[in-house]
Every structure is written in C-alpha cells, then in structure tokens.
Design a protein around this motif. Sequence first.
Motif, PDB file in Angstrom:
ATOM      1  N   ARG A 170       7.652  12.138   8.826  1.00  0.00           N
ATOM      2  CA  ARG A 170       7.202  13.301   9.585  1.00  0.00           C
ATOM      3  C   ARG A 170       5.906  13.858   8.986  1.00  0.00           C
ATOM      4  NH1 ARG A 170      10.079  19.293   9.843  1.00  0.00           N
ATOM      5  NH2 ARG A 170       8.640  20.205  11.368  1.00  0.00           N
ATOM      6  N   THR A 171       5.864  13.968   7.679  1.00  0.00           N
ATOM      7  CA  THR A 171       4.684  14.508   7.004  1.00  0.00           C
ATOM      8  C   THR A 171       3.482  13.607   7.209  1.00  0.00           C
ATOM      9  OG1 THR A 171       6.216  15.335   5.309  1.00  0.00           O
ATOM     10  CG2 THR A 171       3.868  15.472   4.820  1.00  0.00           C
ATOM     11  N   LEU A 172       3.695  12.303   7.112  1.00  0.00           N
ATOM     12  CA  LEU A 172       2.592  11.361   7.296  1.00  0.00           C
ATOM     13  C   LEU A 172       2.016  11.468   8.707  1.00  0.00           C
ATOM     14  CD1 LEU A 172       0.854   9.074   6.200  1.00  0.00           C
ATOM     15  CD2 LEU A 172       2.660   7.464   6.869  1.00  0.00           C
ATOM     16  N   ALA A 173       2.878  11.601   9.696  1.00  0.00           N
ATOM     17  CA  ALA A 173       2.396  11.737  11.078  1.00  0.00           C
ATOM     18  C   ALA A 173       1.568  13.006  11.236  1.00  0.00           C
ATOM     19  CB  ALA A 173       3.581  11.742  12.047  1.00  0.00           C
ATOM     20  N   LEU A 174       2.047  14.098  10.666  1.00  0.00           N
ATOM     21  CA  LEU A 174       1.316  15.364  10.764  1.00  0.00           C
ATOM     22  C   LEU A 174      -0.036  15.287  10.067  1.00  0.00           C
ATOM     23  CD1 LEU A 174       4.107  18.036  10.124  1.00  0.00           C
ATOM     24  CD2 LEU A 174       2.628  17.924  12.127  1.00  0.00           C
ATOM     25  N   ALA A 175      -0.037  14.793   8.834  1.00  0.00           N
ATOM     26  CA  ALA A 175      -1.277  14.738   8.058  1.00  0.00           C
ATOM     27  C   ALA A 175      -2.293  13.818   8.724  1.00  0.00           C
ATOM     28  CB  ALA A 175      -0.977  14.266   6.638  1.00  0.00           C
ATOM     29  N   THR A 176      -1.826  12.701   9.266  1.00  0.00           N
ATOM     30  CA  THR A 176      -2.741  11.773   9.936  1.00  0.00           C
ATOM     31  C   THR A 176      -3.304  12.399  11.199  1.00  0.00           C
ATOM     32  OG1 THR A 176      -1.468   9.904   9.064  1.00  0.00           O
ATOM     33  CG2 THR A 176      -2.936   9.467  10.910  1.00  0.00           C
ATOM     34  N   GLU A 177      -2.442  13.036  11.972  1.00  0.00           N
ATOM     35  CA  GLU A 177      -2.883  13.665  13.214  1.00  0.00           C
ATOM     36  C   GLU A 177      -3.912  14.756  12.953  1.00  0.00           C
ATOM     37  OE1 GLU A 177      -0.907  16.335  16.819  1.00  0.00           O
ATOM     38  OE2 GLU A 177       0.376  15.082  15.563  1.00  0.00           O
ATOM     39  N   ARG A 178      -3.742  15.508  11.851  1.00  0.00           N
ATOM     40  CA  ARG A 178      -4.649  16.608  11.546  1.00  0.00           C
ATOM     41  C   ARG A 178      -5.900  16.156  10.798  1.00  0.00           C
ATOM     42  NH1 ARG A 178      -3.370  20.269  14.939  1.00  0.00           N
ATOM     43  NH2 ARG A 178      -4.824  21.586  13.783  1.00  0.00           N
ATOM     44  N   GLY A 179      -6.009  14.890  10.459  1.00  0.00           N
ATOM     45  CA  GLY A 179      -7.181  14.402   9.752  1.00  0.00           C
ATOM     46  C   GLY A 179      -7.215  14.748   8.283  1.00  0.00           C
ATOM     47  N   HIS A 180      -6.052  15.053   7.697  1.00  0.00           N
ATOM     48  CA  HIS A 180      -5.966  15.379   6.273  1.00  0.00           C
ATOM     49  C   HIS A 180      -5.728  14.093   5.489  1.00  0.00           C
ATOM     50  CE1 HIS A 180      -6.312  19.521   7.008  1.00  0.00           C
ATOM     51  NE2 HIS A 180      -5.064  19.801   7.282  1.00  0.00           N
ATOM     52  N   ALA A 181      -6.801  13.403   5.160  1.00  0.00           N
ATOM     53  CA  ALA A 181      -6.652  12.122   4.464  1.00  0.00           C
ATOM     54  C   ALA A 181      -5.979  12.297   3.116  1.00  0.00           C
ATOM     55  CB  ALA A 181      -8.022  11.471   4.296  1.00  0.00           C
ATOM     56  N   LEU A 182      -6.272  13.386   2.419  1.00  0.00           N
ATOM     57  CA  LEU A 182      -5.659  13.604   1.106  1.00  0.00           C
ATOM     58  C   LEU A 182      -4.144  13.694   1.227  1.00  0.00           C
ATOM     59  CD1 LEU A 182      -5.914  14.251  -1.951  1.00  0.00           C
ATOM     60  CD2 LEU A 182      -6.040  16.664  -1.302  1.00  0.00           C
ATOM     61  N   PHE A 183      -3.673  14.545   2.135  1.00  0.00           N
ATOM     62  CA  PHE A 183      -2.226  14.709   2.305  1.00  0.00           C
ATOM     63  C   PHE A 183      -1.580  13.429   2.830  1.00  0.00           C
ATOM     64  CE2 PHE A 183      -2.757  19.565   2.995  1.00  0.00           C
ATOM     65  CZ  PHE A 183      -2.693  19.773   1.633  1.00  0.00           C
ATOM     66  N   ALA A 184      -2.295  12.707   3.684  1.00  0.00           N
ATOM     67  CA  ALA A 184      -1.737  11.461   4.218  1.00  0.00           C
ATOM     68  C   ALA A 184      -1.518  10.449   3.097  1.00  0.00           C
ATOM     69  CB  ALA A 184      -2.662  10.887   5.290  1.00  0.00           C
ATOM     70  N   HIS A 185      -2.497  10.290   2.205  1.00  0.00           N
ATOM     71  CA  HIS A 185      -2.336   9.330   1.110  1.00  0.00           C
ATOM     72  C   HIS A 185      -1.345   9.841   0.062  1.00  0.00           C
ATOM     73  CE1 HIS A 185      -5.960   7.498   2.857  1.00  0.00           C
ATOM     74  NE2 HIS A 185      -5.544   6.404   2.270  1.00  0.00           N
ATOM     75  N   GLN A 186      -1.271  11.134  -0.114  1.00  0.00           N
ATOM     76  CA  GLN A 186      -0.246  11.664  -1.019  1.00  0.00           C
ATOM     77  C   GLN A 186       1.145  11.350  -0.474  1.00  0.00           C
ATOM     78  OE1 GLN A 186      -0.841  15.801  -1.890  1.00  0.00           O
ATOM     79  NE2 GLN A 186       1.001  15.989  -3.122  1.00  0.00           N
ATOM     80  N   THR A 187       1.317  11.490   0.841  1.00  0.00           N
ATOM     81  CA  THR A 187       2.615  11.159   1.452  1.00  0.00           C
ATOM     82  C   THR A 187       2.919   9.669   1.297  1.00  0.00           C
ATOM     83  OG1 THR A 187       2.172  12.884   3.098  1.00  0.00           O
ATOM     84  CG2 THR A 187       4.005  11.398   3.528  1.00  0.00           C
ATOM     85  N   ARG A 188       1.924   8.821   1.488  1.00  0.00           N
ATOM     86  CA  ARG A 188       2.136   7.382   1.301  1.00  0.00           C
ATOM     87  C   ARG A 188       2.557   7.086  -0.146  1.00  0.00           C
ATOM     88  NH1 ARG A 188      -2.727   7.290   4.540  1.00  0.00           N
ATOM     89  NH2 ARG A 188      -2.229   6.553   6.658  1.00  0.00           N
ATOM     90  N   ALA A 189       1.976   7.817  -1.080  1.00  0.00           N
ATOM     91  CA  ALA A 189       2.352   7.605  -2.478  1.00  0.00           C
ATOM     92  C   ALA A 189       3.820   7.938  -2.704  1.00  0.00           C
ATOM     93  CB  ALA A 189       1.464   8.463  -3.382  1.00  0.00           C
ATOM     94  N   TYR A 190       4.289   9.026  -2.117  1.00  0.00           N
ATOM     95  CA  TYR A 190       5.702   9.397  -2.271  1.00  0.00           C
ATOM     96  C   TYR A 190       6.618   8.398  -1.552  1.00  0.00           C
ATOM     97  CZ  TYR A 190       3.927  13.913  -3.947  1.00  0.00           C
ATOM     98  OH  TYR A 190       3.289  14.909  -4.653  1.00  0.00           O
TER      99      TYR A 190
END
Length: 928
Positions: free
Chosen positions: A627-647
């Motif tokens: 869910r977090t990855l979808a949100l971060a990707t949709e909003r263009g937050h690359a930092l949060f998206a890669h942090q989610t991938r790390a988790y």
Amino acid sequence: MVGRNGEQTRLADFVRAPDGQALVLRGEAGVGKSTLLDLTARLAAEDGHLVVRATGVEAETGLPYAGLHQLLYPLLPDDGPGQSGRQLNAAARAAFDAVFGEMTGPPPPVMTLGIAVLNLLSWTASQRPLLLVLDDGQWLDDASADVCGFVGRRLAGSPGVKLLVAVRDDIASRFDTTALPEAAVGTLAEADAARLLDRNHPELDRQVRGLVLDQARGNPLALLELPAHITAHLASRPGDRAPQDLLGPHGVPLPRRIQAIYAARLARLDDSVRAELLAGALDGATARPGDGPAPTTRYRMRDVDEAVACGLLVVEPTTGDLAFRHPLVRSSIVQLATTDQRRAAHRVLAQVHREHPERLATHLAAATVDPDERVAAVLEAAARSATRRGGARIAVDWLTRAAELSENRADRARRLGDAAYVAGQADRLGQARSLAAAATAPGSDENPAAVLANAYLALYQNGDVRATHRQVVSAVERLRDSGPAPGDPVLDRLVSLLLAVSQYAGSRTAWQRTHEVLTSLGDLGTERAWLYGSTWSDVVRHGAGWSEPVERAAAGLEAQDPWDVTRLAVSAYHLDVLSPLRPYLERVVDRELDTGAMSSGIVMLHLIMLDQMAIGQWEAAERTGHRTLALATERGHALFAHQTRAYLAQLAAVRGRAEEARDLQATVDAWARPRGLGFLTQIADAVGATAALSAGDYETAFLYAIGITAPGAFRPYAYQASRTLLDLVEAALHTGRAEQARAHALAARDTGLPDLSPRLALVTYGALALTADDEDEAADLFARAQSHPAADRFPFELARIRLAHGIRLRRVRGGAAARAVLTRAAETLDRLGATAWAERAHAELRAAGVTPHPQAPAPAADPLTWQERRVAELAAGGLTNKEIGEQMRLSPRTVSAHLYRAFPKLGITTRAALRDALTRLGRHSAAP
C-alpha cells in the motif's frame, strides 16, 4: 413515482425490516433519488419512525464533522451534547463534546466516535424506530462519511435503526469505499418517461413532446422542467419551430442544462429574495428534517414566497420548513451570484456561526476583502485546530487567506511561511514552493519558508541529501544569528528538517556537522531536537536515557501536530519502543493520507510496517508495504518509494524469498548509493546479509555484515550496526571466525546495548550465549535472553536464539535435552513463515530423534476476488488507475486499494509483473 415499482418495493421492505440496516441509493443528478428519499421518509413516518434528515453541503466538505452534526443534533437533548443524559456513558458524551466543539482538543478516532453514535442511535430506537436520511452524500465531509460508514456496517446489531443515503454516481465520494449495500437508481424506460411527461404536461404538441423526450433521456427532473422552458422559448420566438439546439448539444451534461433552466427563473426574482436563497444555499438550508428538531444554527430563509411560487423552493408540509426543490437549484443560485453578493451572504453567515470557530473561519475568509488582523487571527487559529484534526489541506487555505488579510508585512510573511510548511507536509509541494516564494521579500536573503519548501521537494522527490544538508545548515545559522525567540516555530522546523536530512544521509560527516549546529543553538535548542538528534543519529552512542522522554511525550499524542507525532515515533522505533504508539498511528493514518499531512501519513505507514515486522505480523506488514509503495509511487516520492522497497526487501529476506529480496536490494542500492543515502544503502547491505543467511551462504552474509560495521565495533552513525548484531555473529561463527564473533558480542555488552532497548538486550544476550566457550555461561545467557520480559515482542530474534540454543544442547547434552527448545523455535518460525530457518529447526528436530508429523497439504494461494482480478487484468493491459476507475465505475483510490491487496496474493511487487502473474494464476486455476 412513475416507473419506480421495483424501487418502491425495496424501500418499503427496507422500512419494515425489523433489523437495523443501511442502504446507499446511487444515480445521476435528477434521476429521482431525492424523491425516493421523500417517499421512504413518508413511509417511515406513517409507520411510527422518528425521521431525521440531513444533506451534504458542498461548501462544508472541508469542515470535519459538519455532516455528522446535522444528523446527530436532532437526537441530542435541548440542553446540548455536554448534557446528553443517562442514555450516554461518559466516553460517548466526551466524544460528542469533542466533535461538536463543546470542549477543546482533538476529536476521538473513528471507532470510538462510531461506537458512541451507535449507542445514541440504539437508545433512541429503543423509544421509537429511527430512520436517518442523508441526501447528497457525495458532499459529506470525509470525517462524517467515515463515521457513517462505520455505523452503517454495524447496524445489524441495532434493531430499529435504518440509514438511507443518496449519492451522485458522477462524483467520487467516501461512500464509494464504505462497503455498504447499494441500489442503483437508473433513468426511466422509454414508455415510463413518456407516461411521466404526458401526466404532467399533457398540453405539449408533438414536436415539443418529442424534443423533451429526446433531450431528457429518461431523467425525471429533466422531463418535468424542460417543457416549461421550451414552451416559454417558443412563445418569445414564435417563428422558431426548430429549437433542438436550445439547451446545447447532447455532449453538454444534462445537470448543467437543467441548471440553466433554474438560472433563468432566478434571474426574474427580486434581489432580496435571491440574497435569502444565496445565504440558505451557502449554509446548507436544503435538509428537510422530518419530525425531529432541526439544528438551531442553520440559516433560516425569510420572505421567499416568490421563490416557492416559481418552483425553486418547497415547503415541508409537516414542519413548514423551506427546502430547495433540488440540489441543482442550490448550485444554480451560487453560480449565478456575483462576487459581491456571495461576500454579503458570507458576512451574514459569519454572524450566524460566530460561536463555531471553523464555520466562522470559512465564512470570514470568503466575506473579507481588505486586510483585517482580527479576521486573520481567527483563520490562523482555525488552521491550527484543523491541522491536529487531520485537516492540513484546508489549513493551508486558511493560512494563505490569513496572510492575504494580514495588516503588516511581517505577519503576512510568517503566515505564508506557515502555509508553505503545512502545504509541504500535505504533499502540495508545488504550492509549498509558490507560497514560500511569495513569503520572500524582493532583494532579501532566501526566506526560511522557501528553504523548507525547496528542501522537502529535493529530499522527497530526488533524495538529494548533500546539497540539501548544506542549504539547511546555512538557513539555521542565519536564523540563529538573527536572534529568534526561544521556541520559534520556523527554527524548530528547520532543525527538524536538518535532522531528517542527516538521518537519510547516514554519514558521520553530516551528523557531526548537524550536532555542531545543535550545540551552537544553546537555549534555542529544544529537548525534542536533542531527542531526535540523539536517537536518529547513533543510538549506540547517544540513545541512553531517552526512552523515558519518548514515553512521556507519547502520552499526549492527540495534542501534537501529525509531523511531530511521526518524528517522535521514529525515535521510538530506534529505541525499540514503537508498539505503544502504533494504535494511535493506525487510528489517524487514513485521515492524514486523505485530508491531512500526506508525507506524515506515508511515514506513519512505514512505522506501522516496521512494528508489524518486529512483532511477527508479516502478512500484515507486506500488505502495508505494498500500500505504501503504491502511494509513494503515485505521488512521485522517489525517496519514500525506495525506502518502502528496502523494507519489503528485509521482509522477503527473513521469509526466505532470497531472489525477491536481492532484486529489491539491487533496485534500492542502485538508486541510493550514488545519492549518498547511507540510511538506505545500509538497509540494502543488511538485506544482503539476511538473504545470504537465509540461503545458507554464510561467507556472503559475513561480507555484507562487515560492510556495515567491523567485528568488535559499532561504526559511528551507522544505524544498522546494532540491528545486524545477530547476523554478523551468526555469519562469523559459521565461517570459522569464532574470535571475531566473540569480540563483537563482547563489544555489544561493553558498549551498553542491553540498557538501550529491549530488543538490543535480547540479541546481545543471545550473541554472548552463541559465542561463549563455557557451557554453564552459555546456558545462563541463553536463559537470560529467553526470559527477558520483552522477549516475546520480538518473536523472530527469539526463535533464532532458541534455535541456536537447541543446536548447542543437542550437540553437548543430546537430543532429549534439546527437543523442547527446538520445538518452540520451529513452531514460531513456522508461524512467521521464516521458511529457511524453519527448515533448519525441523532438521535439528529430526536429528534430535523427533519423528515429523505428516505435513498437511499446503493451502492454495489466496485467490483474487472478481473485482481484484478485473482491476489487475486492466492494469496489466497498461491502463492507469484513473482509466480503470472510469471503466469499472470506481474511484482511483479504490482501484489502488484493490491493486495493493492483489500484489501480495500474486507474489509480485510491481505492475510490470502483473501479466506473468495472472498467466501463472490462470494455469494454476485450470489445473485438474
């Protein structure tokens, strides 16, 4: 009611049913939903029900609980919600007091408030059956809609209570995702449309009749309103016998064409009548309250007989209350009014709502033209309240308006800076940058607000920590040298941003410079700043003594801004005391994601996921991660998206999905390492170590582990150094590096890790036991680890220690001594789904003489629901969430929710993998 036999039967059964239930009527504007609500209300009143009616008001969609106030006020005693009688317990009274503004402080969570509402409804229904009727539900504020959804799903346990809601199907609303039963209200069949038209307008000639039927397309409101309009047009232009284009082409939406009809009638009214109608429209005077008392704070229209005569208003026969004939009338009134007329209406309404701060702010903001410090202060106070109630987006609007109405440049700049900061937290980064630029005086140094906006943009979207760190340090020092007052909010925000940038940088150089700046602030540095700076930077060297302040601050989360809550929770995570804060995060995260601080909401999801991982709720953690990855990707937050991938990579590694973990690790590392994001590259290295351990590749695991920290030491400002303690020790032991393993365990003890957090105490004792030469010492340390009061809160670490203990017992004292410990380890690892470690545990059990039970067949993969499968198929075909929503009549947010539930069921993490996953699923389903 022509052509509505099926709807009438269903609604009559709805009213007569003895059990509580809810129903949502969905259809286009003018299709007859309001008429069906009227019918149901009349049937219920005749059947002895108390009927309470409310209407969503477009002007109030940003006001939390405005709609709930409409619904509940008639059910509360005349002496107000604070004295709501013996039917409500203390918790329910407190909930209503908070919602209706009878006391200061934040509102209760949806569940608490929903239970209070259910109690009130049940008590009311015990005296007399109750029907709640809500029209224009698409305009209901989000907070009220969430409570209505919660209550509606639980009405089966409240006999005698019904909830009926009508929503337009062309406007997305919270009722799209409440999972309440629905009934579609469609247009009339051709024969029924003709019958309705002939019954109400039998005088039409053949040409006009055909034109009305063609233009109305089965919409009842259009069938009733178009004849008079077309006839009047023909009377004014006798020679025009082909008025097919009178209302514009078919491409013009029908509601807009009907609004044009109402606008023509309004234009013929007296100015004073239009002024009354405008005030009523802006204040939501559209609800017909049935036989319950109406809220006293709604505007009452006066001297509007002319509007009743021309069919714009109706009079409720049982109460005499005035209501607009249709919601489109209200929209027409607002659109027809001039700017000055709307301002005059808002001034009137500001007086009506002078005791209600948020409504007062709404109307004052729209009514005031010239700078007015009193109005600006009201708006600023309302913005502070809204921020803590999950209304960061409306807070930005109020702060911006407060800045426009400020009487001096300093207050204007300060309020614009506040608006820019809140906008950045609410994920309006472009708006934040514009507001920050407006706050900067020409020719002056860069405004702190601009620094904040630009830095957050660079951090979230690009992961730029190097330049951002320098920029923020410079801004802090400039502000420090200007002599700000203690507790200056701008300084606090800059310092918090500096700490966040330093955490993501994860470098010794950045943190040392940051601590120098903190020290230079002297008395200007707050306890919170030192708390964050100590726990986020290097918990091994600076974390001692901060657990108590975290717990103390956590006692008052409701009174804190969402970004302060997340910062405190990050400190709690580093100290391994996050679990007590998680219930609050789970209560407010959806609110922040929808109407509040989006960036804080994403961080809250990260924290929820981390706690789920820590306490062994791995399936839930995976759902949260997707869910977090979808949100971060949709909003263009690359930092949060890669942090989610790390988790997600960490989770895949502990579950034994080594290939998935390595793919995610490589993606994170390739993005983070060139940017100097040590926080993420350390996680990537930790994933490499855990994945290698899971696969039994101990040499690779050791190489990854020592990339984080050398054996026998904990590298300064490397936050994964203490978190990978057990990995390094286990990898060293399995590769014949017993001395290095022992040195690392002793370093953990001597550095004081057991005193820093419960998890570090557990793994330190486990590492010491693993590396002890003396069997008595090892036994004592294993016992100390497993009996730690917090051991059960970290089941994976505890199971690994038990597995190591069992292996040692079997080798030293024989299989019988090891069976109980190994069995407990295997049970936990099986439950968690840590497949590689579970296989080792079962192998050790077999070696200890335990005969394995026949394995039950593995359950089939959780199948997709029909809607999840259809959404996944369309996404695999390349459609966006918006395009999928248009095809399936779903909101983009609902589409996103279906996808993040489908991804883990399919065992994938990206949209690109959907097609192959669906193909595999199809083959599996087709197998005999």
